[in-house]
Design an enzyme around this catalytic site. Sequence first.
Site, PDB file in Angstrom:
ATOM      1  N   HIS A  18      38.762  41.681  33.336  1.00 17.15           N
ATOM      2  CA  HIS A  18      38.067  40.714  32.786  1.00 17.15           C
ATOM      3  C   HIS A  18      37.797  40.669  31.109  1.00 17.15           C
ATOM      4  O   HIS A  18      37.245  39.867  30.580  1.00 17.15           O
ATOM      5  CB  HIS A  18      36.677  40.721  33.511  1.00 17.15           C
ATOM      6  N   ARG A  19      38.192  41.767  30.536  1.00 18.76           N
ATOM      7  CA  ARG A  19      38.008  41.976  29.240  1.00 18.76           C
ATOM      8  C   ARG A  19      38.754  41.017  28.284  1.00 18.76           C
ATOM      9  O   ARG A  19      39.889  40.655  28.817  1.00 18.76           O
ATOM     10  CB  ARG A  19      38.427  43.463  28.551  1.00 18.76           C
TER      11      ARG A  19
END
Length: 360
Positions: free
Chosen positions: A204-205
Site C-alpha cells: 500500500h505504500r
Amino acid sequence: MKILTVVGARPQFIKASAMSLEIAKHDGIKEVIVHTGQHYDSSMSDVFFDEMSIPKPKYNLHVGSGSHATMTGKMMEGLSEVICNEHPDWVLVYGDTNSTLAGALTAKKLHFKVAHMEAGLRSHSMHMPEEVNRIVVDRISDLLLCPTETAYNILSDEGFDRYPCTYENVGDIMLDAAFYYQSMAKRPLELRLFNSDFLLCTIHRAENTDQKNRLETLIAALYSVADHKPIVLPMHPRTQQALLKFNLSFDHPNIFLIEPVGYLQMLWLLTNCDAVLTDSGGLQKEAFFFHKPCLILRSETEWVELLDVGNHQLVNPENTCMIGMLKAMQNAAGQYESALFGDGKCAEKSIELILNWSQN
C-alpha cells in the site's frame, strides 16, 4: 483526567483499542476519541471499531484524501476546535501518520500536553513523509512512549535528555493487542474453503504504488513467488486505485485477491500463513510476534531491530530472488525473542506514566 485520543488510519485503530481497554479500568480517566477520517473507507475504518469493541469516536473530522498539506491543514483546523472544546489533560497520538502530526502540532500550539506512542523510530530516510512526521512529533511531545530499547537509545543519542520531556521504553502497543485478540481470530469469508499453505502479502505504500514501473516490477516479482506457493493478498484501496490508474492487474492463478480485512481476520491470516511479504510497518512486527519470516518490500525500515534477528529482510524486487530468500529464512532456525517488543503490558505502563506525570 481526560485523554483525547487522535486516530485516523487502520494501524492506529488497533493500537488505540489496547489503550482503550486499559483506560476503561480506571474510573478516574475519561477518553475522548477523535477520528480524523484519514482512512474513510468502511473496510479500513468502521470494521475495526465494530469487531474490536473500540469506543466509537465522539468526533469524526471526515478529512478524506488529499495532499499531505491539505490533509494536515484540514485536520489541524478541525482538531483545534475539538481540543479547545474538550480541554483534555493529554492529547495522545500514535505512530507517524498525518493524523499524528496534526494532533501533536495542534495540541502543542494550544499548550496542551502531548503523549506520543511509538516514539523514537527512525528509518533515516527523509524521503519518507512518515520519517518527517516522526521527528517533528517526537521533538514537541511531553511524554515519549518508546516501543523498543533501540527507539529509546535513539532518543538518548539525539539528546532528548536536554529537552523538557520524559521518554521511556514501555514496549510495543501492538503486542498488547495481539495477545488480547489472538483467541478471537476469524478466517476471512473468501478463504472459507482455502486449506493450502500460503504466503500473506500486503502492498500500500506510496513508493510501491505511485509509480507504474515500480508497481509493474513488484507484480512481476510476486508472480515469480506465486509460481512456487500461493499468495493471499488483501487488496488495499490505494493499491486498487493504482492498478486502475496504470491499467495493471494481478492476473496469476496462484495469487488470491481478497477484500481488505479487519484485524481479527488479519490475525487468522498471520497465524496460518507460512511467511509474510509486506511494505507495512505494523505487519512487519506482527509477523515477528507470530514467528513468521518476513520480506520487507521496501529499501528501508523504521523497525531496524527486526533486521538483526535474521527473520526479516529488506528486499528490492528488481534484483532479488524473493522465493530463494523466503526458503532460506524458513530453513533457518531464526530468533523470536518476545522481549524485543516488551511483555505485552505497554498500555498498563503508559497509563501509569501519564498518571504519575499528572500527580507530580
